[in-house]
Design an enzyme around this catalytic site. Structure first.
Site, short mmCIF file in Angstrom:
data_model
loop_
_atom_site.label_atom_id
_atom_site.label_comp_id
_atom_site.label_asym_id
_atom_site.label_seq_id
_atom_site.Cartn_x
_atom_site.Cartn_y
_atom_site.Cartn_z
N HIS A 35 18.19 26.86 -33.46
CA HIS A 35 19.17 27.27 -34.25
C HIS A 35 19.25 28.72 -34.50
O HIS A 35 20.52 29.14 -35.21
CB HIS A 35 18.76 26.47 -35.78
CG HIS A 35 18.89 25.17 -35.74
ND1 HIS A 35 17.93 24.49 -35.43
CD2 HIS A 35 19.85 24.43 -35.83
CE1 HIS A 35 18.28 23.13 -35.47
NE2 HIS A 35 19.25 23.10 -35.65
N GLN A 75 20.75 30.28 -32.37
CA GLN A 75 22.19 30.26 -31.42
C GLN A 75 23.11 30.21 -32.64
O GLN A 75 24.37 30.60 -32.20
CB GLN A 75 22.12 29.45 -30.43
CG GLN A 75 21.39 29.69 -29.15
CD GLN A 75 20.86 28.26 -28.20
OE1 GLN A 75 21.62 28.25 -27.49
NE2 GLN A 75 19.98 27.45 -28.80
N ASP A 134 29.18 24.63 -28.95
CA ASP A 134 28.88 23.96 -27.44
C ASP A 134 30.25 24.23 -26.67
O ASP A 134 30.20 24.10 -25.25
CB ASP A 134 28.87 22.40 -27.50
CG ASP A 134 27.39 22.37 -28.56
OD1 ASP A 134 26.54 23.31 -28.40
OD2 ASP A 134 27.37 21.01 -28.76
N ARG A 153 6.14 29.47 -18.93
CA ARG A 153 6.35 29.36 -20.16
C ARG A 153 7.39 29.12 -20.69
O ARG A 153 8.51 29.37 -19.91
CB ARG A 153 5.75 30.47 -20.92
CG ARG A 153 4.15 31.27 -20.80
CD ARG A 153 3.36 30.44 -21.49
NE ARG A 153 1.99 31.00 -21.70
CZ ARG A 153 1.54 31.90 -22.45
NH1 ARG A 153 2.26 32.26 -23.53
NH2 ARG A 153 0.31 32.33 -22.15
N THR A 162 32.75 24.51 -32.62
CA THR A 162 31.47 24.04 -31.74
C THR A 162 30.88 25.17 -31.16
O THR A 162 31.71 25.77 -30.32
CB THR A 162 31.66 22.92 -31.37
OG1 THR A 162 30.20 22.71 -30.59
CG2 THR A 162 32.71 22.73 -30.30
#
Ligand code: F6P
Length: 342
Positions: free
Chosen positions: A271, A273, A127, A265, A125
């Site tokens: 994606h 990443q 993450d 902004r 993952t």
């Protein structure tokens, strides 16, 4: 042995490096045969296969994505799902599975193992939030992509004297935000693990402007304001009960602009990443995990996940790996706070 290989969940740079290592060592050292299952658990569930031998894994080490395809199919949410998987494995003459995935894919692997399927898990993952392993492959690549984006955003933010909010992935764990923010010199980093005070964020932004520099705010997609909630893309749930996040960056930029009176902004990396070629670190980690996974399968050490602990690749029970998410500890966040607003 005839071994099935599958990749499930969100794709991740390094998946192909694992597949290659499993097949190369499995064939050359142990003489095993392989079959690829397509699109995560959908493959064994529907009997969707593709050939997987040495020729199929040539040249895939640097390639992003997964040659096997992926999905978020949950066989436990489908009628007779487990029975169908068992029947398809038997029909294909498959003795065992190597399942490469995150929390959800390996959660299914854990339950299937308890129901008698011979399976070894490999953690993946971007993450980096799986327990029992120090790092997951894909994370280093994602952090490098986000860091490079932040580096680029510094110069444009300075030129226009505006705040740039960078929204990165991280549903329940803010590892990407923390590491990319530290590596890229962000002025505020916001994580799902700790609710933030939007007035304090605006204050950090003001302080940065006072020093004649433009602020960069890195926010994980799962971060929440105090007394607020996660910002959702829509209300739909996937097969594992996850909502689709997205929008916190835009919300935050609007708040900062309103509170500071200066333009803000948002950039959503999304994606980007996850796409493209893995970093050297991820290629090596993915390869070492693949080699250890096929060793475990060859030893008949079922129900294990291979993991990085320190510099060693070890085997841990699958159940242990999926028991709880590895979130960012408070002290790691406090460490980063010294740079906020400065
Ligand atoms: O788990 C990996 C991840 O990239 C999360 O960071 C993110 O929330 C999720 O997948 C997005 O998934 P999808 O691409 O399916 O929307």
């Amino acid at each position: 042995m005839r071994i099935g290989v599958l990749t499930g969940g969100g794709d991740c740079p390094g998946l192909n490096a694992v597949i290659r290592a499993v097949v190369r060592k499995g064939v050359a050292t142990y003489g095993h045969e392989f079959v690829g299952f397509r699109d995560g658990w959908r493959g064994p569930l529907e009997g969707l296969t593709k050939p997987l031998g040495i020729p199929e894994v040539r040249g895939i080490l640097p390639r992003g994505g997964t040659i096997l395809g992926s999905s978020r199919t949950n066989p436990f949410k489908i009628e007779n799902g487990v029975e169908r998987i068992k029947n398809n494995l038997a029909e294909q003459g498959v003795d065992a599975l190597v399942a490469i995935g995150g929390e959800d894919t390996l959660g299914v692997a854990t339950k299937l193992h308890e129901l008698g399927v011979q399976v070894v898990g490999v953690p993946k993952t971007i993450d980096n939030d799986l327990g029992a392993t120090d790092y997951t492959f894909g994370f280093d690549t994602a952090v490098n992509i986000a860091m490079e984006a932040i580096d680029r955003l510094h110069t444009t933010a300075e030129s226009h004297h505006r705040t740039l909010v960078v929204e990165v992935m991280g549903r329940h764990a803010g590892w990407i935000a923390l590491h990319a923010g530290l590596a890229g010199g962000a002025n505020v980093i916001l994580l799902p693990e700790r609710q933030f005070d939007v007035d304090q964020v605006a204050n950090y932004v003001e302080k940065r402007f006072e020093k004649q520099y433009a602020p960069i705010v890195v926010v994980a997609e799962g971060a929440q304001p105090l007394d607020g909630q996660m910002v959702l893309h829509n209300q739909e749930l996937d097969a594992f009960g996850h909502v689709r996040l997205g929008g916190i960056g835009q919300w935050l930029a609007e708040q900062i602009e309103a509170k500071t009176g200066k333009e803000a902004r948002t950039v959503v990396l999304g994606h980007i990443q996850r796409g493209g070629t893995p970093s050297a670190f991820d290629r090596v980690l993915a390869t070492r995990l693949g080699l250890q996974a096929i060793d475990a399968a060859n030893d008949g050490d079922w129900g294990k996940m291979v993991a990085l602990q320190g510099t060693d690749i070890v085997r841990v029970p699958l159940a242990e790996a999926t028991r709880e998410l590895k979130t960012v500890p408070l002290e790691r966040y406090t460490e980063a706070e010294v740079f906020f607003g400065s």
